[in-house]
Write a protein that holds these residues in place. Structure first.
Motif, PDB file in Angstrom:
ATOM      1  N   HIS A 328       8.982  -0.828   7.223  1.00  0.00           N
ATOM      2  CA  HIS A 328      10.401  -0.564   7.411  1.00  0.00           C
ATOM      3  C   HIS A 328      11.192  -1.860   7.273  1.00  0.00           C
ATOM      4  CE1 HIS A 328       9.911   3.592   9.051  1.00  0.00           C
ATOM      5  NE2 HIS A 328       8.712   3.107   9.386  1.00  0.00           N
ATOM      6  N   VAL A 329      12.261  -1.801   6.504  1.00  0.00           N
ATOM      7  CA  VAL A 329      13.295  -2.825   6.515  1.00  0.00           C
ATOM      8  C   VAL A 329      14.602  -2.103   6.818  1.00  0.00           C
ATOM      9  CG1 VAL A 329      12.099  -4.277   4.835  1.00  0.00           C
ATOM     10  CG2 VAL A 329      13.777  -2.620   4.030  1.00  0.00           C
ATOM     11  N   ARG A 330      15.653  -2.868   7.054  1.00  0.00           N
ATOM     12  CA  ARG A 330      16.923  -2.242   7.383  1.00  0.00           C
ATOM     13  C   ARG A 330      17.353  -1.288   6.262  1.00  0.00           C
ATOM     14  NH1 ARG A 330      19.705  -6.313   7.023  1.00  0.00           N
ATOM     15  NH2 ARG A 330      20.944  -5.841   5.167  1.00  0.00           N
ATOM     16  N   GLY A 331      17.420   0.002   6.585  1.00  0.00           N
ATOM     17  CA  GLY A 331      17.925   0.982   5.627  1.00  0.00           C
ATOM     18  C   GLY A 331      16.928   1.449   4.594  1.00  0.00           C
ATOM     19  N   ALA A 332      15.665   1.075   4.695  1.00  0.00           N
ATOM     20  CA  ALA A 332      14.701   1.486   3.671  1.00  0.00           C
ATOM     21  C   ALA A 332      13.299   1.544   4.267  1.00  0.00           C
ATOM     22  CB  ALA A 332      14.735   0.540   2.484  1.00  0.00           C
ATOM     23  N   GLN A 333      12.425   2.293   3.579  1.00  0.00           N
ATOM     24  CA  GLN A 333      11.036   2.426   4.003  1.00  0.00           C
ATOM     25  C   GLN A 333      10.144   2.445   2.766  1.00  0.00           C
ATOM     26  OE1 GLN A 333       9.909   5.602   6.864  1.00  0.00           O
ATOM     27  NE2 GLN A 333       8.377   6.192   5.339  1.00  0.00           N
ATOM     28  N   LEU A 334       8.959   1.884   2.908  1.00  0.00           N
ATOM     29  CA  LEU A 334       7.988   1.857   1.815  1.00  0.00           C
ATOM     30  C   LEU A 334       6.624   2.250   2.357  1.00  0.00           C
ATOM     31  CD1 LEU A 334       7.211   0.913  -1.152  1.00  0.00           C
ATOM     32  CD2 LEU A 334       6.625  -1.270  -0.090  1.00  0.00           C
ATOM     33  N   CYS A 335       5.895   3.054   1.607  1.00  0.00           N
ATOM     34  CA  CYS A 335       4.530   3.424   1.975  1.00  0.00           C
ATOM     35  C   CYS A 335       3.543   2.592   1.157  1.00  0.00           C
ATOM     36  CB  CYS A 335       4.277   4.902   1.717  1.00  0.00           C
ATOM     37  SG  CYS A 335       5.253   5.995   2.761  1.00  0.00           S
ATOM     38  N   ALA A 336       2.474   2.163   1.806  1.00  0.00           N
ATOM     39  CA  ALA A 336       1.470   1.359   1.119  1.00  0.00           C
ATOM     40  C   ALA A 336       0.092   1.664   1.691  1.00  0.00           C
ATOM     41  CB  ALA A 336       1.774  -0.129   1.261  1.00  0.00           C
ATOM     42  N   ARG A 337      -0.924   1.582   0.819  1.00  0.00           N
ATOM     43  CA  ARG A 337      -2.299   1.798   1.264  1.00  0.00           C
ATOM     44  C   ARG A 337      -2.869   0.565   1.942  1.00  0.00           C
ATOM     45  NH1 ARG A 337      -1.734   4.504  -3.687  1.00  0.00           N
ATOM     46  NH2 ARG A 337      -2.078   6.760  -3.466  1.00  0.00           N
ATOM     47  N   THR A 338      -2.438  -0.610   1.504  1.00  0.00           N
ATOM     48  CA  THR A 338      -2.830  -1.856   2.162  1.00  0.00           C
ATOM     49  C   THR A 338      -1.610  -2.754   2.278  1.00  0.00           C
ATOM     50  OG1 THR A 338      -3.420  -3.005   0.105  1.00  0.00           O
ATOM     51  CG2 THR A 338      -5.174  -1.778   1.221  1.00  0.00           C
ATOM     52  N   VAL A 339      -1.638  -3.655   3.259  1.00  0.00           N
ATOM     53  CA  VAL A 339      -0.536  -4.593   3.487  1.00  0.00           C
ATOM     54  C   VAL A 339      -1.122  -5.998   3.590  1.00  0.00           C
ATOM     55  CG1 VAL A 339       1.310  -5.313   5.060  1.00  0.00           C
ATOM     56  CG2 VAL A 339       0.849  -2.870   4.693  1.00  0.00           C
ATOM     57  N   VAL A 340      -0.499  -6.945   2.904  1.00  0.00           N
ATOM     58  CA  VAL A 340      -0.896  -8.346   3.001  1.00  0.00           C
ATOM     59  C   VAL A 340       0.262  -9.122   3.615  1.00  0.00           C
ATOM     60  CG1 VAL A 340      -1.574 -10.425   1.754  1.00  0.00           C
ATOM     61  CG2 VAL A 340      -2.440  -8.190   1.023  1.00  0.00           C
ATOM     62  N   PRO A 518      -7.053  -2.180  10.459  1.00  0.00           N
ATOM     63  CA  PRO A 518      -7.709  -1.984   9.156  1.00  0.00           C
ATOM     64  C   PRO A 518      -6.694  -1.801   8.031  1.00  0.00           C
ATOM     65  CG  PRO A 518      -8.763  -0.664  10.854  1.00  0.00           C
ATOM     66  CD  PRO A 518      -7.529  -1.229  11.479  1.00  0.00           C
ATOM     67  N   GLY A 519      -6.932  -2.504   6.942  1.00  0.00           N
ATOM     68  CA  GLY A 519      -6.039  -2.399   5.801  1.00  0.00           C
ATOM     69  C   GLY A 519      -4.853  -3.337   5.834  1.00  0.00           C
ATOM     70  N   VAL A 520      -4.720  -4.097   6.908  1.00  0.00           N
ATOM     71  CA  VAL A 520      -3.654  -5.104   7.012  1.00  0.00           C
ATOM     72  C   VAL A 520      -4.317  -6.486   7.011  1.00  0.00           C
ATOM     73  CG1 VAL A 520      -1.759  -6.021   8.399  1.00  0.00           C
ATOM     74  CG2 VAL A 520      -2.124  -3.550   8.271  1.00  0.00           C
ATOM     75  N   PHE A 521      -3.961  -7.301   6.042  1.00  0.00           N
ATOM     76  CA  PHE A 521      -4.578  -8.608   5.848  1.00  0.00           C
ATOM     77  C   PHE A 521      -3.536  -9.712   6.057  1.00  0.00           C
ATOM     78  CE2 PHE A 521      -6.610  -5.372   3.324  1.00  0.00           C
ATOM     79  CZ  PHE A 521      -7.960  -5.561   3.549  1.00  0.00           C
ATOM     80  N   ALA A 522      -4.003 -10.930   6.254  1.00  0.00           N
ATOM     81  CA  ALA A 522      -3.100 -12.067   6.430  1.00  0.00           C
ATOM     82  C   ALA A 522      -3.606 -13.249   5.613  1.00  0.00           C
ATOM     83  CB  ALA A 522      -2.992 -12.453   7.905  1.00  0.00           C
TER      84      ALA A 522
END
Length: 562
Positions: A328-340, A518-522
């Motif tokens: 989520h960002v202000r006013g918008a949303q994005l779907c993702a299978r993985t996040v870095v 799981p699925g969130v990397f740094a």
């Protein structure tokens, strides 16, 4: 009147070849002037500076009738500090001169050395020169061809922030006042009642009351343009070196890749005036240029960039979409299978009211390369002992009357790369004050003074100051991350075996760059234990891709099994 910047040549036995080579390639855009010998070149440089001419480069034959190129180029900064300095070495002298040239480079007596062409189409020779001319044009000269116009009153702090953004993005722009003739059409396009600053972009927009966030959204596309129903294979939060490397490799391998960046693409590294120890760039590369090339590379593979707003939160998908992460960002949303996560770090604030009130008016957090030209002949202070601070000091020294580096530690060598320490030691207009901090500061609408405190003696001194550039080390901004992402005591993201054992699954830690979700990397500076270097951040950005692929494979297997 000839307003072309000057390339000044110092010739010796090969003067005719030198002049011919430069005139054949550069005579249209630069005024080529040939002198003979060290003394004549220095005299002509003084004359040109006295006449208000811009000298973009001084290129000298290695052997001159009255000395050497190294002796000449060593003296040049006292005449013109911003000119690029090149030693032209005849092929037959190269081997015997190599050690001397390397020593001169270490002392920063010259920017580079090149072998004189031995025939036509010596593109290696000209590549070296063009890189220096390009870097001079970005950091010193004013662009002739622009893509963006900024209309603002002199001294407008918001306009200064926009200028810094455009410099970091590598966007050539014109800075106009409302009284300039060229500004009338821009203000008319912005419409009646337009508020300054106004920015006219290459897309034909005229932004009223422009802010850096609005400008970057207008350039790269805002979050509102994210198509509904899009599911990214990988969403990268942050577009510094780590995020850009992830984007290049993810997109090149066919993954649907989206990059979210709150500020300028390039992150802190994008404001570095010159990175000299990055693999593959023997003459160095500016942070702006590295970020610009990386963005273009990722875009050509299909990565999409959305900028101007910070990520607000990450949530797991609903029960019918458990494999998704919702960003989520202000006013918008994005779907993702993985996040870095590649959000990097922010510079720590001094927290002094008198100083904080002058941010944008002589006080800057970060290198603020756009303001270096404004520091001509002024007294400038740089706070910080890392590489970013060293690079900022060296760049500012080309303009300022004097630069003072303030560090808490006993020496720069404890925290700064050796090549930068030597470069600072070789720059006569830079001094270093160790075990010293800023205790106070102030001024009337612009920074005028600082109070400095010696940590060992407690002695406090007040000094005049025209500019303060603070590069105070790293603080991550991870407060927006979900509680499930484990952080260390300083707020950096824990990954792999560093996460608490009670978060391991079946006695196994997460993958090396994976968080406790799981699925969130740094990757990069935001990750606990990272090296805080451009090269290591880029390496982590590349290294995370096999882990992303593995997670995506597990999701496909679970879906198929279901």
């Amino acid at each position: 009147m000839d307003d072309r910047p000057v390339i000044l040549l110092a010739g010796g036995d090969h003067a005719d070849v030198v002049e011919q080579e430069f005139r054949a390639r550069y005579d249209r855009d630069y005024r080529i002037e040939l002198t003979h010998g060290q003394a004549a070149c220095l005299d002509r440089a003084r004359e040109l500076v006295g006449e208000g001419e811009q000298i973009t480069m001084v290129a000298a034959e290695h052997h001159l009738p009255d000395g050497t190129a190294i002796e000449l180029l060593h003296q040049l900064p006292s005449v013109v500090a911003t000119a690029r300095r090149v030693s032209l070495v005849p092929f037959e002298y190269f081997n015997d001169s190599l050690d001397e040239l390397r020593d001169a480079m270490t002392r920063r007596d010259l920017d580079t050395y090149v072998i004189l062409p031995r025939g036509p189409r010596d593109e290696e020779f000209h590549t070296a020169l063009i890189e220096l001319l390009s870097e001079w044009g970005w950091s010193v000269g004013r662009p002739v061809v622009t893509v963006t116009d900024l209309v603002a009153e002199p001294g407008d702090r918001n306009a200064a922030a926009i200028r810094d953004l455009l410099e970091r993005l590598g966007f050539p722009y014109r800075a106009l006042t409302p009284d300039d003739e060229e500004a009338a059409e821009i203000l008319e396009t912005a419409g009646p009642g337009a508020e300054l600053p106004v920015v006219s972009t290459f897309r034909g927009q005229a932004l009223s009351a422009a802010t850096p966030a609005a400008v970057t959204e207008a350039i790269y596309g805002g979050f509102d343009s994210i198509p509904d129903g899009v599911i990214a294979d990988v969403a990268i939060i942050g577009a510094g070196p780590a995020g850009l490397a992830t984007a290049v490799y993810a997109a090149s391998e066919g993954l649907a890749t989206v990059v979210l960046e709150r500020d300028a693409i390039g992150g802190q590294a994008g404001s570095s005036s010159m990175i000299r120890n990055y693999l593959g760039f023997p003459r160095g590369i500016s942070g702006m240029r590295l970020a610009q090339r990386s963005r273009i590379q990722a875009s050509r593979f299909g990565a999409r960039f959305f900028t101007g707003r910070p990520a607000a939160r990450i949530e797991p998908g609903p029960p019918n979409e458990p494999e998704h992460q919702h960003l989520h960002v202000r006013g918008a949303q994005l779907c993702a299978r993985t996040v870095v996560l590649a959000t990097g770090v922010a510079y720590r604030r001094l927290g002094l009211p008198g100083v904080e009130d002058l941010v944008g008016a002589g006080v800057y957090y970060g290198a603020a390369t756009s303001m270096a030209r404004e520091m001509q002949d002024r007294d400038v202070y740089v706070v910080g002992g890392g590489n970013s601070a060293g690079q900022a000091a060296v760049h500012l020294a080309k303009f300022a009357g004097g630069v003072t580096i303030l560090v808490r530690r006993a020496s720069l060598a404890e925290t700064m790369s050796d090549y930068l320490v030597r470069e600072i030691e070789a720059t006569p207009t830079i001094q270093v004050r160790t075990r010293t901090v800023v205790a106070d500061g102030g001024g009337d609408a612009w920074l005028q003074w600082l109070r400095l405190e010696n940590l060992e003696t407690g002695e406090s001194t007040k000094t005049s100051a025209d500019g303060l550039f603070c590069l105070l080390g790293a603080e991550p901004d991870c407060s927006w991350l979900p509680e499930g992402v484990a952080l260390d005591e300083r707020g950096f993201v824990l990954t792999g075996r560093d996460v608490p054992r009670d978060a391991w699954v079946d006695g196994q830690p997460p993958a090396s760059l994976e968080t406790t979700v799981p699925g969130v990397f740094a990757v990069g500076d935001v990750r606990a234990g990272s090296m805080k270097r451009v090269a290591s951040a880029s390496g982590e950005g590349a290294s995370v891709l096999p882990l992303v692929h593995a997670h995506l494979a597990r999701l496909r297997a679970e879906e198929f099994g279901a």
